[in-house]
Scaffold this active site. Structure first.
Site, mmCIF file in Angstrom:
data_model
loop_
_atom_site.group_PDB
_atom_site.id
_atom_site.type_symbol
_atom_site.label_atom_id
_atom_site.label_comp_id
_atom_site.label_asym_id
_atom_site.label_seq_id
_atom_site.Cartn_x
_atom_site.Cartn_y
_atom_site.Cartn_z
ATOM 1 N N ILE A 12 0.836 -1.107 0.029
ATOM 2 C CA ILE A 12 0.140 0.083 -0.105
ATOM 3 C C ILE A 12 0.751 1.192 0.003
ATOM 4 N N ASN A 32 12.641 -0.702 6.491
ATOM 5 C CA ASN A 32 13.638 -1.708 6.990
ATOM 6 C C ASN A 32 13.594 -2.763 5.860
ATOM 7 N N ASP A 58 14.870 0.577 10.579
ATOM 8 C CA ASP A 58 13.644 -0.043 11.516
ATOM 9 C C ASP A 58 13.133 1.239 12.318
ATOM 10 N N SER A 124 -7.148 -0.797 10.505
ATOM 11 C CA SER A 124 -7.647 -2.061 9.538
ATOM 12 C C SER A 124 -9.048 -2.381 9.965
ATOM 13 N N ALA A 125 -10.026 -2.987 9.175
ATOM 14 C CA ALA A 125 -11.271 -3.371 9.473
ATOM 15 C C ALA A 125 -11.376 -4.494 10.429
ATOM 16 N N THR A 126 -10.002 -4.991 10.537
ATOM 17 C CA THR A 126 -10.133 -6.043 11.750
ATOM 18 C C THR A 126 -10.482 -5.671 13.070
ATOM 19 N N TYR A 148 -2.235 -9.575 15.957
ATOM 20 C CA TYR A 148 -2.384 -8.424 14.955
ATOM 21 C C TYR A 148 -3.495 -7.713 15.116
ATOM 22 N N LYS A 152 -3.636 -3.333 16.038
ATOM 23 C CA LYS A 152 -4.415 -2.058 15.415
ATOM 24 C C LYS A 152 -5.097 -1.275 16.267
ATOM 25 N N ASN A 178 -10.501 -4.653 2.370
ATOM 26 C CA ASN A 178 -9.471 -5.648 1.864
ATOM 27 C C ASN A 178 -8.793 -5.024 0.651
ATOM 28 N N ARG A 289 -11.597 -21.343 7.999
ATOM 29 C CA ARG A 289 -10.182 -20.803 8.330
ATOM 30 C C ARG A 289 -10.772 -20.295 9.590
ATOM 31 N N PRO A 290 -10.065 -20.783 10.757
ATOM 32 C CA PRO A 290 -10.151 -20.271 12.186
ATOM 33 C C PRO A 290 -9.996 -18.920 12.370
HETATM 34 P P1 NAD Z 1 3.475 -4.754 3.350
HETATM 35 O O1 NAD Z 1 4.119 -5.562 4.443
HETATM 36 O O2 NAD Z 1 3.541 -4.687 1.791
HETATM 37 O O3 NAD Z 1 4.135 -3.242 3.973
HETATM 38 C C1 NAD Z 1 4.516 -2.858 5.252
HETATM 39 C C2 NAD Z 1 6.133 -2.356 5.065
HETATM 40 O O4 NAD Z 1 6.401 -1.895 6.100
HETATM 41 C C3 NAD Z 1 7.297 -3.446 4.438
HETATM 42 O O5 NAD Z 1 7.878 -2.501 3.405
HETATM 43 C C4 NAD Z 1 7.944 -3.435 5.649
HETATM 44 O O6 NAD Z 1 9.052 -3.756 4.966
HETATM 45 C C5 NAD Z 1 7.846 -2.296 6.238
HETATM 46 N N1 NAD Z 1 8.192 -2.615 7.702
HETATM 47 C C6 NAD Z 1 7.634 -3.367 8.683
HETATM 48 N N2 NAD Z 1 7.968 -3.255 9.883
HETATM 49 C C7 NAD Z 1 8.861 -2.248 9.830
HETATM 50 C C8 NAD Z 1 9.683 -1.517 10.923
HETATM 51 N N3 NAD Z 1 9.861 -1.885 12.038
HETATM 52 N N4 NAD Z 1 10.595 -0.326 10.390
HETATM 53 C C9 NAD Z 1 10.643 -0.226 9.127
HETATM 54 N N5 NAD Z 1 9.690 -0.855 8.080
HETATM 55 C C10 NAD Z 1 8.772 -1.933 8.500
HETATM 56 O O7 NAD Z 1 1.990 -4.371 4.157
HETATM 57 P P2 NAD Z 1 0.747 -3.606 3.384
HETATM 58 O O8 NAD Z 1 -0.208 -4.547 2.930
HETATM 59 O O9 NAD Z 1 1.344 -2.480 2.219
HETATM 60 O O10 NAD Z 1 0.362 -2.764 4.547
HETATM 61 C C11 NAD Z 1 0.569 -1.691 5.235
HETATM 62 C C12 NAD Z 1 -0.086 -1.333 6.325
HETATM 63 O O11 NAD Z 1 -1.310 -1.421 6.204
HETATM 64 C C13 NAD Z 1 0.460 -2.063 7.536
HETATM 65 O O12 NAD Z 1 0.357 -1.461 8.592
HETATM 66 C C14 NAD Z 1 -1.037 -3.031 7.457
HETATM 67 O O13 NAD Z 1 -0.995 -3.823 8.876
HETATM 68 C C15 NAD Z 1 -1.960 -2.314 7.220
HETATM 69 N N6 NAD Z 1 -3.061 -2.925 6.527
HETATM 70 C C16 NAD Z 1 -3.012 -3.752 5.557
HETATM 71 C C17 NAD Z 1 -4.143 -4.444 5.163
HETATM 72 C C18 NAD Z 1 -3.851 -5.426 3.786
HETATM 73 O O14 NAD Z 1 -4.483 -6.173 3.799
HETATM 74 N N7 NAD Z 1 -2.877 -5.255 3.183
HETATM 75 C C19 NAD Z 1 -5.325 -4.248 5.615
HETATM 76 C C20 NAD Z 1 -5.364 -3.304 6.585
HETATM 77 C C21 NAD Z 1 -4.207 -2.713 7.124
HETATM 78 C C1 WQD Z 2 -10.778 -13.084 2.661
HETATM 79 C C2 WQD Z 2 -11.823 -13.982 2.232
HETATM 80 C C3 WQD Z 2 -11.331 -15.995 3.543
HETATM 81 C C4 WQD Z 2 -7.501 -17.295 1.337
HETATM 82 C C5 WQD Z 2 -7.226 -10.119 6.229
HETATM 83 C C6 WQD Z 2 -6.630 -9.951 7.584
HETATM 84 C C7 WQD Z 2 -7.337 -8.433 7.910
HETATM 85 C C8 WQD Z 2 -6.624 -7.600 6.707
HETATM 86 C C9 WQD Z 2 -6.909 -8.168 5.577
HETATM 87 C C10 WQD Z 2 -4.643 -6.209 7.442
HETATM 88 C C11 WQD Z 2 -12.061 -14.789 3.497
HETATM 89 C C12 WQD Z 2 -11.231 -16.573 2.028
HETATM 90 C C13 WQD Z 2 -8.878 -16.493 1.812
HETATM 91 C C14 WQD Z 2 -7.738 -18.675 0.675
HETATM 92 C C15 WQD Z 2 -10.292 -18.471 0.937
HETATM 93 N N1 WQD Z 2 -5.231 -7.448 6.873
HETATM 94 N N2 WQD Z 2 -10.043 -17.205 1.625
HETATM 95 N N3 WQD Z 2 -9.299 -19.002 0.538
HETATM 96 O O1 WQD Z 2 -9.355 -12.576 6.429
HETATM 97 O O2 WQD Z 2 -10.797 -10.470 5.271
HETATM 98 O O3 WQD Z 2 -8.490 -10.260 6.227
HETATM 99 O O4 WQD Z 2 -6.585 -9.327 5.401
HETATM 100 O O5 WQD Z 2 -5.130 -5.615 8.265
HETATM 101 O O6 WQD Z 2 -6.784 -8.025 9.187
HETATM 102 O O7 WQD Z 2 -7.499 -10.845 8.650
HETATM 103 O O8 WQD Z 2 -8.740 -11.435 3.987
HETATM 104 O O9 WQD Z 2 -7.678 -12.122 1.902
HETATM 105 O O10 WQD Z 2 -7.394 -13.511 3.891
HETATM 106 O O11 WQD Z 2 -9.550 -13.419 3.012
HETATM 107 O O12 WQD Z 2 -11.236 -19.021 0.862
HETATM 108 O O13 WQD Z 2 -6.990 -19.128 0.440
HETATM 109 O O14 WQD Z 2 -11.225 -15.263 1.417
HETATM 110 O O15 WQD Z 2 -11.903 -17.263 4.183
HETATM 111 O O16 WQD Z 2 -13.759 -15.006 3.445
HETATM 112 P P1 WQD Z 2 -9.501 -11.302 5.581
HETATM 113 P P2 WQD Z 2 -8.272 -12.635 3.425
#
Ligand code: NAD
Ligand code: WQD
Length: 331
Positions: A12, A32, A58, A124-126, A148, A152, A178, A289-290
């Site tokens: 992102i 990092n 870092d 996150s929506a989590t 995790y 958040k 997502n 999935r749990p």
């Molecule tokens: P990503 O892993 O691709 O990006 C995270 C980046 O942070 C990486 O480049 C990693 O090298 C860097 N990083 C991690 N710890 C570090 C540290 N201590 N110091 C410096 N760099 C560090 O993940 P992403 O999908 O781009 O997610 C970005 C943010 O959005 C994260 O905080 C993640 O939790 C949050 N988020 C992601 C999702 C998703 O589904 N991708 C959903 C909700 C929230």
């Molecule tokens: C989506 C749907 C699975 C894989 C996670 C984190 C959340 C956020 C986004 C960071 C679900 C199903 C998945 C597979 C499947 N991350 N699935 N087969 O679980 O909504 O969210 O990523 O903040 O915190 O929990 O995303 O892409 O893992 O799953 O059927 O091989 O796909 O059960 O219904 P999720 P996901």
């Protein structure tokens, strides 16, 4: 504005670097590279034709972070850096709590010391966990029961309390749904190491033949077709959401859902991907999935009302762009 982007080499973060540079802002990245590669930043330069600065540090290391704040005068920070694998967070809770909450505190403390008042945080929506859909920003949080998700919710709390104590601070807590897809150039996208946890990268790797078949985790949820429903959002829409949040931020703490407001089931996503790309995906139904919930989608009216932001890209574009990236770049 001159913006510090932590985690800017990640999925992102790299797309947000593009959005900010294209809007005329200056970008300094601190990452990092624990889950990314500096090649992604090279691609950002290639897409935008603009320069950005990069520090491989870092961001839990206070002295290194301060070193950057001393060198540059920032107008704001976007804090993406974090560990994000839910399963891994259960196995390595201390690493997750440390990395994700200490980084937030170190950055907030540096902002206070150097008078930086805008802070945008990747939540996150989590944090909604098992609430009723659609998720609204005013709901009481029930973060998913894993380290995790808790990091958040904790980081949101830390930033809210810090902002209350600092007059003039403007904090945006952005709750992503997502994120999927990739930049339309195919140059940057989601490049997970190992077997992907998330659905879209799993699908693209099955389509590519890297993985044999998609396992659909459960078909007995109380949803439209029994499979899990999620709010998939194109990563470029998400990146633009950061731009609007940063530019429109007012003092105080503001929570925004960044999603499309539409729920899509696993089966619907599989069908959309097959149709958009003219492919067939081998699938099988597997056990739930749990920890998964049946449905997650956003009420997006607040972001539209207050930020003037709305996701524009549809499922077809998400599927096409994810597939284009998978076929092209190995970064
Ligand atoms: P990503 O892993 O691709 O990006 C995270 C980046 O942070 C990486 O480049 C990693 O090298 C860097 N990083 C991690 N710890 C570090 C540290 N201590 N110091 C410096 N760099 C560090 O993940 P992403 O999908 O781009 O997610 C970005 C943010 O959005 C994260 O905080 C993640 O939790 C949050 N988020 C992601 C999702 C998703 O589904 N991708 C959903 C909700 C929230
Ligand atoms: C989506 C749907 C699975 C894989 C996670 C984190 C959340 C956020 C986004 C960071 C679900 C199903 C998945 C597979 C499947 N991350 N699935 N087969 O679980 O909504 O969210 O990523 O903040 O915190 O929990 O995303 O892409 O893992 O799953 O059927 O091989 O796909 O059960 O219904 P999720 P996901």
């Amino acid at each position: 504005m001159n913006i510090l982007i932590t985690g800017g080499a990640g999925f992102i973060g790299s797309h947000t670097c593009v959005a900010l540079l294209e809007a005329g802002h200056s970008v300094v990245v601190a990452d990092n590279l624990c889950n990314s590669s500096a090649a992604a930043l090279e691609r950002v330069r290639q897409i935008t034709g603009k320069e950005l600065l990069f520090y491989q540090i870092d961001v839990t290391a206070a002295a290194l972070v301060e070193g950057i704040f001393k060198k540059h005068r920032f107008d704001g920070v976007i804090h993406f850096a974090g560990l994000k694998a839910v399963g891994e967070s259960v196995e390595q809770p201390l690493e997750y709590y440390y990395n994700n909450t200490v980084s937030t505190m170190v950055l907030a403390a540096a902002c206070r010391k150097y008078g930086v008042k805008r802070f945008v945080f990747s939540s996150s929506a989590t944090v909604y966990g098992e609430n009723e859909v659609p998720f609204v920003e005013t709901m009481a949080l029930r973060p998913a029961a894993n380290p995790y998700g808790r990091t958040k919710a904790m980081s949101e709390q830390i930033l809210s309390d810090a902002a209350r104590a600092e007059p003039g601070w403007a904090v945006a807590l952005l709750r992503y749904f997502n994120p999927v897809g990739a930049h339309e150039s195919g140059l940057i996208g989601e490049a997970p190491t190992g077997v992907p946890n998330n659905l879209m990268p799993y699908i693209t790797q099955v389509a590519r033949g890297k993985l044999a078949k998609l396992r659909i985790f459960g078909d007995d949820y109380p949803t439209i077709d029994g499979t899990g429903v999620r709010d998939y959002i194109h990563v470029c829409d998400l990146a633009e959401g950061h731009l609007r949040a940063l530019e429109g931020l007012r003092p105080g703490v503001h929570r925004y859902n960044l999603g499309t407001g539409r729920g899509t089931s696993v089966l619907q996503l599989v069908k959309a991907f097959e149709k958009a790309n003219g492919l067939k995906l081998p699938c099988e139904i597997a056990a739930r999935r749990p920890g998964d919930i049946a449905e997650s989608y956003a009420d997006v009216s607040k972001a539209e009302r207050e930020l003037g932001w709305k996701a524009r890209r549809d499922l077809v574009q998400m599927c096409r762009d994810a597939w284009r990236f998978e076929q092209g770049a190995e970064i």
